[in-house]
Design a protein around this motif. Structure first.
Motif, PDB file in Angstrom:
ATOM      1  N   TRP A  30      13.884-114.457 -42.781  1.00 34.63           N
ATOM      2  CA  TRP A  30      14.771-115.608 -42.636  1.00 34.63           C
ATOM      3  C   TRP A  30      14.749-116.195 -41.223  1.00 34.63           C
ATOM      4  CZ3 TRP A  30      19.104-115.374 -39.468  1.00 34.63           C
ATOM      5  CH2 TRP A  30      19.454-114.109 -39.020  1.00 34.63           C
ATOM      6  N   LEU A  31      14.514-115.389 -40.192  1.00 34.07           N
ATOM      7  CA  LEU A  31      14.404-115.944 -38.838  1.00 34.07           C
ATOM      8  C   LEU A  31      13.164-116.821 -38.699  1.00 34.07           C
ATOM      9  CD1 LEU A  31      15.550-113.044 -36.492  1.00 34.07           C
ATOM     10  CD2 LEU A  31      16.654-115.236 -36.880  1.00 34.07           C
ATOM     11  N   GLY A  32      12.111-116.448 -39.401  1.00 31.48           N
ATOM     12  CA  GLY A  32      10.912-117.282 -39.399  1.00 31.48           C
ATOM     13  C   GLY A  32      11.186-118.654 -39.989  1.00 31.48           C
ATOM     14  N   TRP A  33      12.035-118.701 -40.995  1.00 34.15           N
ATOM     15  CA  TRP A  33      12.378-119.985 -41.610  1.00 34.15           C
ATOM     16  C   TRP A  33      13.371-120.781 -40.773  1.00 34.15           C
ATOM     17  CZ3 TRP A  33       9.314-121.902 -45.018  1.00 34.15           C
ATOM     18  CH2 TRP A  33       8.580-121.065 -45.851  1.00 34.15           C
ATOM     19  N   LEU A  34      14.127-120.117 -39.897  1.00 36.82           N
ATOM     20  CA  LEU A  34      15.082-120.825 -39.037  1.00 36.82           C
ATOM     21  C   LEU A  34      14.434-121.406 -37.775  1.00 36.82           C
ATOM     22  CD1 LEU A  34      18.251-118.538 -39.178  1.00 36.82           C
ATOM     23  CD2 LEU A  34      17.873-120.726 -40.311  1.00 36.82           C
ATOM     24  N   LEU A  35      13.322-120.838 -37.329  1.00 37.36           N
ATOM     25  CA  LEU A  35      12.691-121.308 -36.094  1.00 37.36           C
ATOM     26  C   LEU A  35      12.287-122.783 -36.112  1.00 37.36           C
ATOM     27  CD1 LEU A  35      10.575-118.285 -34.838  1.00 37.36           C
ATOM     28  CD2 LEU A  35      12.295-119.544 -33.577  1.00 37.36           C
ATOM     29  N   PRO A  36      11.824-123.342 -37.220  1.00 37.00           N
ATOM     30  CA  PRO A  36      11.476-124.775 -37.183  1.00 37.00           C
ATOM     31  C   PRO A  36      12.665-125.713 -36.987  1.00 37.00           C
ATOM     32  CG  PRO A  36      10.305-123.697 -38.969  1.00 37.00           C
ATOM     33  CD  PRO A  36      11.299-122.701 -38.431  1.00 37.00           C
ATOM     34  N   ILE A  37      13.882-125.245 -37.197  1.00 32.65           N
ATOM     35  CA  ILE A  37      15.042-126.129 -37.065  1.00 32.65           C
ATOM     36  C   ILE A  37      15.239-126.594 -35.618  1.00 32.65           C
ATOM     37  CG2 ILE A  37      17.561-126.288 -37.328  1.00 32.65           C
ATOM     38  CD1 ILE A  37      17.218-124.469 -39.820  1.00 32.65           C
ATOM     39  N   PRO A  38      15.350-125.688 -34.622  1.00 28.32           N
ATOM     40  CA  PRO A  38      15.488-126.196 -33.249  1.00 28.32           C
ATOM     41  C   PRO A  38      14.231-126.923 -32.775  1.00 28.32           C
ATOM     42  CG  PRO A  38      15.368-123.802 -33.252  1.00 28.32           C
ATOM     43  CD  PRO A  38      15.477-124.234 -34.671  1.00 28.32           C
ATOM     44  N   THR A  39      13.087-126.549 -33.326  1.00 27.47           N
ATOM     45  CA  THR A  39      11.856-127.256 -32.978  1.00 27.47           C
ATOM     46  C   THR A  39      11.942-128.705 -33.451  1.00 27.47           C
ATOM     47  OG1 THR A  39      10.605-125.198 -33.167  1.00 27.47           O
ATOM     48  CG2 THR A  39       9.352-127.245 -33.248  1.00 27.47           C
ATOM     49  N   ALA A  40      12.381-128.901 -34.690  1.00 26.10           N
ATOM     50  CA  ALA A  40      12.509-130.255 -35.225  1.00 26.10           C
ATOM     51  C   ALA A  40      13.584-131.046 -34.483  1.00 26.10           C
ATOM     52  CB  ALA A  40      12.829-130.195 -36.719  1.00 26.10           C
ATOM     53  N   LEU A  41      14.679-130.384 -34.120  1.00 29.22           N
ATOM     54  CA  LEU A  41      15.730-131.070 -33.359  1.00 29.22           C
ATOM     55  C   LEU A  41      15.194-131.539 -32.007  1.00 29.22           C
ATOM     56  CD1 LEU A  41      18.836-128.826 -34.095  1.00 29.22           C
ATOM     57  CD2 LEU A  41      18.412-131.155 -34.916  1.00 29.22           C
ATOM     58  N   GLY A  42      14.420-130.695 -31.341  1.00 28.18           N
ATOM     59  CA  GLY A  42      13.831-131.080 -30.059  1.00 28.18           C
ATOM     60  C   GLY A  42      12.845-132.226 -30.192  1.00 28.18           C
ATOM     61  N   LEU A  43      12.037-132.208 -31.236  1.00 27.50           N
ATOM     62  CA  LEU A  43      11.108-133.312 -31.471  1.00 27.50           C
ATOM     63  C   LEU A  43      11.863-134.603 -31.781  1.00 27.50           C
ATOM     64  CD1 LEU A  43       8.355-131.455 -33.519  1.00 27.50           C
ATOM     65  CD2 LEU A  43       8.210-132.267 -31.156  1.00 27.50           C
ATOM     66  N   TYR A  44      12.969-134.484 -32.499  1.00 29.27           N
ATOM     67  CA  TYR A  44      13.807-135.654 -32.758  1.00 29.27           C
ATOM     68  C   TYR A  44      14.399-136.184 -31.447  1.00 29.27           C
ATOM     69  CZ  TYR A  44      17.648-138.528 -34.464  1.00 29.27           C
ATOM     70  OH  TYR A  44      18.526-139.556 -34.683  1.00 29.27           O
ATOM     71  N   GLY A  45      14.761-135.287 -30.532  1.00 28.40           N
ATOM     72  CA  GLY A  45      15.252-135.710 -29.223  1.00 28.40           C
ATOM     73  C   GLY A  45      14.205-136.477 -28.445  1.00 28.40           C
ATOM     74  N   ILE A  46      12.950-136.030 -28.526  1.00 29.36           N
ATOM     75  CA  ILE A  46      11.863-136.756 -27.857  1.00 29.36           C
ATOM     76  C   ILE A  46      11.700-138.141 -28.478  1.00 29.36           C
ATOM     77  CG2 ILE A  46       9.357-136.772 -27.486  1.00 29.36           C
ATOM     78  CD1 ILE A  46       9.538-133.705 -27.213  1.00 29.36           C
ATOM     79  N   GLU A  47      11.812-138.218 -29.787  1.00 25.40           N
ATOM     80  CA  GLU A  47      11.715-139.513 -30.468  1.00 25.40           C
ATOM     81  C   GLU A  47      12.850-140.437 -30.038  1.00 25.40           C
ATOM     82  OE1 GLU A  47      12.133-141.140 -35.001  1.00 25.40           O
ATOM     83  OE2 GLU A  47      11.060-139.247 -34.707  1.00 25.40           O
ATOM     84  N   ARG A  48      14.047-139.882 -29.873  1.00 25.02           N
ATOM     85  CA  ARG A  48      15.184-140.694 -29.431  1.00 25.02           C
ATOM     86  C   ARG A  48      14.975-141.210 -28.011  1.00 25.02           C
ATOM     87  NH1 ARG A  48      20.093-140.836 -32.222  1.00 25.02           N
ATOM     88  NH2 ARG A  48      21.089-141.426 -30.272  1.00 25.02           N
ATOM     89  N   VAL A  49      14.355-140.417 -27.141  1.00 27.45           N
ATOM     90  CA  VAL A  49      14.068-140.890 -25.781  1.00 27.45           C
ATOM     91  C   VAL A  49      13.115-142.073 -25.838  1.00 27.45           C
ATOM     92  CG1 VAL A  49      12.828-140.287 -23.658  1.00 27.45           C
ATOM     93  CG2 VAL A  49      14.565-138.770 -24.534  1.00 27.45           C
ATOM     94  N   GLN A  50      12.124-141.990 -26.712  1.00 31.27           N
ATOM     95  CA  GLN A  50      11.167-143.083 -26.827  1.00 31.27           C
ATOM     96  C   GLN A  50      11.827-144.346 -27.379  1.00 31.27           C
ATOM     97  OE1 GLN A  50       8.137-141.231 -29.202  1.00 31.27           O
ATOM     98  NE2 GLN A  50       7.135-140.316 -27.434  1.00 31.27           N
ATOM     99  N   GLN A  51      12.816-144.190 -28.244  1.00 24.99           N
ATOM    100  CA  GLN A  51      13.490-145.353 -28.837  1.00 24.99           C
ATOM    101  C   GLN A  51      14.594-145.918 -27.945  1.00 24.99           C
ATOM    102  OE1 GLN A  51      14.950-144.110 -32.642  1.00 24.99           O
ATOM    103  NE2 GLN A  51      12.953-144.282 -33.630  1.00 24.99           N
ATOM    104  N   TYR A  52      15.418-145.029 -27.377  1.00 24.35           N
ATOM    105  CA  TYR A  52      16.616-145.479 -26.671  1.00 24.35           C
ATOM    106  C   TYR A  52      16.575-145.278 -25.159  1.00 24.35           C
ATOM    107  CZ  TYR A  52      18.332-145.225 -31.467  1.00 24.35           C
ATOM    108  OH  TYR A  52      18.481-145.384 -32.804  1.00 24.35           O
ATOM    109  N   GLY A  53      15.586-144.622 -24.653  1.00 22.19           N
ATOM    110  CA  GLY A  53      15.486-144.394 -23.221  1.00 22.19           C
ATOM    111  C   GLY A  53      16.122-143.079 -22.795  1.00 22.19           C
TER     112      GLY A  53
END
Length: 150
Positions: A30-53
């Motif tokens: 189950w920890l293996g399945w949870l690891l992509p969650i913070p990874t995806a959140l961080g990638l979403y944060g990078i996308e938000r920087v590109q969109q909103y500065g």
């Protein structure tokens, strides 16, 4: 037989996706399945920087999730690579001899540990610096707003 060198590299390269945990513990981890969650959140944060500065508050909260996850996986790779062969085989290859080949350290293992140390430390320090810089900028902006109201 679970190979220590492969586990080290999987933790470094595919750790934020949980690949090292799936390799060592199977798809039911189950920890293996949870690891992509913070990874995806961080990638979403990078996308938000590109969109909103860089002034987007959500991005400076989300981006460190990726950095800290990557740094933790790099630390895991270091722990795997530095584990004694007897301990590795006892934990991951219990039916094998204590000095079995799968738990031995070779040059690829050392290279994986070194790379994990260099890159993981850099990512950790960058994540801390990014977080603290934006936190203090936010505090200064809030203090300015309070001083202008008076």
């Amino acid at each position: 037989m679970k190979n220590k060198t492969l586990a080290t590299w999987l933790a470094f390269v595919g750790g934020p996706l949980g690949l090292h945990r799936f390799y060592l513990k199977g798809l039911g981890d189950w920890l293996g399945w949870l690891l992509p969650i913070p990874t995806a959140l961080g990638l979403y944060g990078i996308e938000r920087v590109q969109q909103y500065g860089l002034d987007d508050r959500w991005s400076w909260l989300l981006i460190p999730c990726l950095g800290f996850t990557f740094a933790a996986c790099s630390l895991t790779a270091i722990v795997y690579g530095l584990m004694a062969p007897e301990k590795w085989n006892a934990r991951h290859n219990p039916r094998a001899e204590p000095a079995a080949t799968a738990g031995r350290t070779n040059w690829l293992t050392v290279l994986g540990v070194t790379t994990s140390l260099l890159v993981g430390t850099g990512v950790l320090m960058a994540s801390i610096a990014f977080s603290l810089q934006h936190f203090y900028e936010y505090q200064i902006d809030e203090a300015r707003k309070m001083s202008q109201q008076q």
